[in-house]
Design an enzyme around this catalytic site. Structure first.
Site, short mmCIF file in Angstrom:
data_model
loop_
_atom_site.label_atom_id
_atom_site.label_comp_id
_atom_site.label_asym_id
_atom_site.label_seq_id
_atom_site.Cartn_x
_atom_site.Cartn_y
_atom_site.Cartn_z
N ASP A 155 5.39 4.39 5.71
CA ASP A 155 4.86 4.32 7.08
C ASP A 155 3.67 5.26 7.32
O ASP A 155 3.46 6.22 6.59
CB ASP A 155 5.97 4.60 8.10
CG ASP A 155 6.67 5.95 7.87
OD1 ASP A 155 6.77 6.39 6.71
OD2 ASP A 155 7.11 6.57 8.85
N GLU A 213 9.73 6.99 7.72
CA GLU A 213 10.04 8.39 7.39
C GLU A 213 9.68 9.32 8.54
O GLU A 213 10.33 10.34 8.76
CB GLU A 213 9.30 8.82 6.13
CG GLU A 213 9.80 10.13 5.53
CD GLU A 213 9.35 11.38 6.30
OE1 GLU A 213 10.18 12.30 6.47
OE2 GLU A 213 8.20 11.44 6.74
#
Ligand code: NI
Length: 394
Positions: free
Chosen positions: A80, A138
């Site tokens: 991400d 994350e």
């Protein structure tokens, strides 16, 4: 085997850089990594693997060597990006306004794709299974790792060990960093509301001044770290937001505080939450106010399994040479890789991506963050080598 891996890594250098640049150009926010996941799945399929979706935007694939049931090692990359507007003028600059791969997760993903390719080429030459975990979210609580674990990423087959890699701009390209034991902190968020009784600032005796109370509380909370925390356990408490919306002659009714509490021990973490809650409520009430406090739990603290980390350091020394393997300091930031380390032995190490001579010095989570892309060749080769070395270990 080692030189074979190094040659394979060199041979796909251009491809891995292309992956990284593609991902960097089209970053996606935590839990919205739909195009990223599709790209990963497509690339893995091209390699002859059978990727599976997990936790919506996560991707998992297995590379089976000889006797695949013998042992499974997991390799993890987060995928991400962050809500930051990129300031770099580079050909691969983010085209998604306000979204940027400013923590190097594009590099982790590209590198693991390279590792997938290398291990797939070598699958007849090692025993056991490598589980590739491309993990979403994350950067955002509750952390994609916790969702992947809930959905069974550590089952069928169950990896006995997990390895994760993260870029580090403070570390020059070519260097690798390890740390055994406690490495990164648990991250919990504090939300405090102090209610008093506002009014004219000239008559404090008729009021309950929440600004005065909050000021005391900010100072007093430091005793959690300086007087209550066991000295052997690193702890940090910071208040970053103090909102009191009075004016020169008006005391407001209430004050809002926000902060963070970080530490490296789960038992003390729980105890600290109790202490923070008790301290805040009692202090505020002793001064006549009312305190509402919420502590939102973030990630656990990250412990690098000492035995596994020692093996990985040793293997890395063989790959890059002793001089290029450094010891890392404690790092009070959080990382959701910590969730895996609560279940199985894990090793989270650092890949040097900085290059002062080329001006690549910006920290992670800044709008000018970038990496020296030559790190990717080392990143994908080293991880392949570490996985194969760990599979050999009974
Ligand atoms: Ni990161």
């Amino acid at each position: 085997m080692l030189t074979q891996i190094q040659h394979l890594a060199q041979s796909i250098a251009e491809q891995v850089v292309a992956h990284r640049r593609h991902l960097h150009t089209y970053p996606e926010l935590s839990f919205w990594e739909f195009q990223t996941a599709a790209y990963i799945a497509q690339e893995l399929t091209h390699m002859g693997l059978a990727p599976q979706k997990m936790a919506t935007t996560g991707v998992v694939a297995l590379i089976e060597g000889r006797h695949p049931e013998k042992k499974t090692v997991a390799l993890r990359a987060d995928i991400d990006a962050l809500p930051i507007k990129e300031m770099n003028e580079v050909p691969y600059k983010s085209v998604h306004e306000g979204v940027m791969h400013a923590c190097g997760h594009d590099a982790h993903t590209a590198s693991l794709l390279g590792t997938a390719y290398i291990l797939q080429q070598l699958r007849h030459e090692f025993e056991g299974t490598v589980k590739l975990i491309f993990q979403p979210g994350e950067e955002k609580i509750p952390g994609g790792a916790s969702l992947m674990i809930q959905e069974g990423v550590l089952q069928n087959p169950a990896p006995s060990h997990i390895i994760g890699q993260h870029v580090m701009p403070q570390l020059p390209v070519g260097k690798i960093g390890f740390r055994e034991g406690m490495y990164m902190a648990s991250t919990d968020e504090l939300y405090i509301r102090i209610v008093g009784k506002g009014g004219h600032a000239a008559m404090p005796d008729r009021l309950i001044d929440p600004v005065y109370i909050a000021a005391h509380l900010v100072v007093s909370l430091q005793q959690v770290v300086s007087r209550m925390a066991p000295p052997r356990i690193p702890s940090v408490l910071s208040v970053g937001r103090f909102i009191a919306e009075g004016i020169t002659n008006v005391i407001p009714n209430e004050v809002f505080l926000q902060g963070t509490f970080r530490t490296m021990d789960e038992e003390w973490r729980e105890e600290a939450h109790r202490r923070i809650g008790k301290l805040a409520t009692e202090l505020v009430s002793s001064m006549g106010g009312i305190c509402e406090i919420e502590i939102r739990k973030g990630y656990p603290y990250l412990i690098n399994n000492p035995a596994l980390t020692a093996r990985m350091r040793h293997a890395a020394q063989a790959y890059v040479g002793k001089d290029n393997v450094v010891a890392l300091d404690l790092w009070m930031a959080g990382e959701d890789f910590a969730f895996y380390t609560q279940h199985i032995p894990g090793c989270f190490y650092r890949l040097g991506t900085g290059n002062e001579a080329r001006g690549i010095v910006s920290g992670v989570h800044t709008p000018t963050f970038d990496i020296d892309e030559s790190a990717l060749i080392l990143g994908c080769g080293l991880m392949s080598w570490l996985a194969i070395e760990e599979l050999k270990h009974a």
